[in-house]
Write an enzyme that holds these catalytic residues in place. Structure first.
Site, PDB file in Angstrom:
ATOM      1  N   THR A   1       0.817  -0.937   0.200  1.00 40.14           N
ATOM      2  CA  THR A   1       0.007  -0.090  -0.101  1.00 40.14           C
ATOM      3  C   THR A   1       0.804   1.514  -0.307  1.00 40.14           C
ATOM      4  OG1 THR A   1      -1.379   1.454   1.435  1.00 40.14           O
ATOM      5  CG2 THR A   1       0.107  -0.279   2.750  1.00 40.14           C
ATOM      6  N   ASP A   2       0.690   2.690  -0.380  1.00 41.40           N
ATOM      7  CA  ASP A   2       0.867   3.671   0.078  1.00 41.40           C
ATOM      8  C   ASP A   2       0.904   3.826   1.225  1.00 41.40           C
ATOM      9  OD1 ASP A   2      -1.908   4.186   0.271  1.00 41.40           O
ATOM     10  OD2 ASP A   2      -1.667   5.492  -1.680  1.00 41.40           O
ATOM     11  N   GLU A   3       1.015   4.123   2.019  1.00 37.38           N
ATOM     12  CA  GLU A   3       0.076   3.770   3.390  1.00 37.38           C
ATOM     13  C   GLU A   3       1.978   3.840   3.984  1.00 37.38           C
ATOM     14  OE1 GLU A   3      -2.927   3.771   5.926  1.00 37.38           O
ATOM     15  OE2 GLU A   3      -4.404   3.396   3.975  1.00 37.38           O
TER      16      GLU A   3
ATOM     17  N   LYS B   1       1.820  -3.188   7.421  1.00 38.41           N
ATOM     18  CA  LYS B   1       2.380  -3.747   6.150  1.00 38.41           C
ATOM     19  C   LYS B   1       4.099  -3.336   5.351  1.00 38.41           C
ATOM     20  CE  LYS B   1      -0.145  -5.004   3.594  1.00 38.41           C
ATOM     21  NZ  LYS B   1      -0.762  -6.059   2.158  1.00 38.41           N
TER      22      LYS B   1
ATOM     23  N   TYR C   1      -2.077  -0.522  10.839  1.00 34.54           N
ATOM     24  CA  TYR C   1      -2.234  -0.724   9.685  1.00 34.54           C
ATOM     25  C   TYR C   1      -0.642  -1.091   8.840  1.00 34.54           C
ATOM     26  CZ  TYR C   1      -3.414  -1.690   5.101  1.00 34.54           C
ATOM     27  OH  TYR C   1      -3.175  -1.897   3.242  1.00 34.54           O
TER      28      TYR C   1
END
Length: 343
Positions: A133-135, A163, A159
């Protein structure tokens, strides 16, 4: 690669990826693995059940022995790893679940792949592809450039931290053991079959039923939106053409403030329900901002476009219209799953 394992294949993105691989690669067996927890739904794959190159396995990636059995039994050549806990609100409420699934689950898959592939003669012809994810990159200010593959990791939520940790393990297995790995970091996905704890399907559901639309803060957070079919096409491209050890960013180049997105959803949903324009504007309810809420995400996909010739094909305007139509046409599906949502 004749036997492809798609983890989380009954979920939102996973079901689109599974469907694409089944239809586009008849020479391959696609083994769809899902634990069928709250967000996994075998109904999402109903149209594939009779396909000769489709196989469904219910299992949990946190079960290491079972993962080894699956790699061995199904002679897995490639993994597209999508299984993950993904909702930030849930990660704030229970970070342990995210560490178990996203970190230990990924480690289980990596180690199962390493052991079984070594026993079967080595890594040649195999791939382990981690969907991230970009997060993991943290947050951008409004005037910052978009995230590139060189941007350092600065996760801010449990979260995104889980990741990021999983991504680090994937790279470590490539560097330490020579496992042929791939990673892609994507922006916010939208489209059919998304579990309605996420903003777009949740708000469509609430607009249908006249329920409040809870907007964090003032709705000024910015996200880059990617239609799920474009993401599935990118995953297919990276799986077959990506260079081992590389990372590719996948984005739609469609940044929107959350409040602007909410207004778009209201306009389209009210119109398709044949309500007077603006009927649902009064449903907007500003609520206390989420803890650690990142201001802005934006993805630079130029590496993927340049090296592998992938480009998004859906504009946000066309994609969001099709998305709202799908959820309204599948209202029973939406209502059933919305009952499990945390918001």
């Amino acid at each position: 690669m004749k036997n492809i394992l798609v983890t989380g294949g009954a979920g939102f993105i996973g079901s689109h990826v599974t469907r694409r691989l089944v239809h586009h690669h008849a020479e391959c067996r696609v083994v769809c693995l899902d634990a069928l927890t709250y967000a996994g739904n075998r109904e999402n794959l109903a149209d594939l059940e009779q396909m000769p190159n489709f196989c469904f396995v219910q299992a949990d990636i946190t079960d290491f022995e079972r993962m080894q059995q699956i790699f061995d039994e199904y002679k897995i050549d490639a993994v597209v790893h999508l299984a993950a806990e993904s909702h930030v609100d849930r990660s704030i409420a229970d970070p342990f679940v995210f560490a178990r699934t996203n970190v230990m689950g990924t480690l289980n898959l990596l180690e199962a792949a390493r052991r079984v592939w070594e026993q079967q003669g080595g890594f040649n012809g195999h791939r382990f592809y981690q969907i991230s994810t970009d997060e993991v990159y943290g947050a951008l200010q409004m005037d910052d450039g978009a995230f590139t593959e060189e941007h350092r990791y600065e996760p801010h939520s449990p979260y995104s931290a889980s990741k990021a940790s999983a991504d680090h393990f994937v790279r470590a297995y490539h560097d330490t053991y020579g496992l042929p790995t791939l990673i892609s970091n994507c922006s916010n996905n939208y489209g059919p079959y998304q579990f309605p704890e996420k903003l777009i399907p949740l708000f469509i559901h609430n607009i249908r039923h006249g329920k409040p639309l809870p907007v964090y803060g003032r709705g000024l957070n910015v996200r880059d939106w990617l239609y799920v079919e474009d993401h599935a096409a990118a995953i297919e491209t990276i799986l077959w053409q990506g260079k081992s050890g590389e990372t590719y960013n996948v984005g739609g180049n469609e940044e929107r403030k959350n409040i602007d997105l909410v207004h778009t959803l209201i306009e389209i949903t009210d119109r398709l329900l044949e309500r007077p324009a603006g009927t649902s504007l009064s449903l907007i309810t500003y609520v206390q901002d989420r803890a650690g809420h990142d201001l802005r995400y934006a993805i630079d996909s130029s590496k993927l476009q340049r090296e592998l010739d992938w480009h998004p094909t859906h504009t946000f305007e066309a994609g969001i219209e099709a998305t709202v139509r799908w959820y309204l046409q599948n209202g029973d599906w939406l209502d059933r799953l919305a009952a499990r949502s945390v918001r």
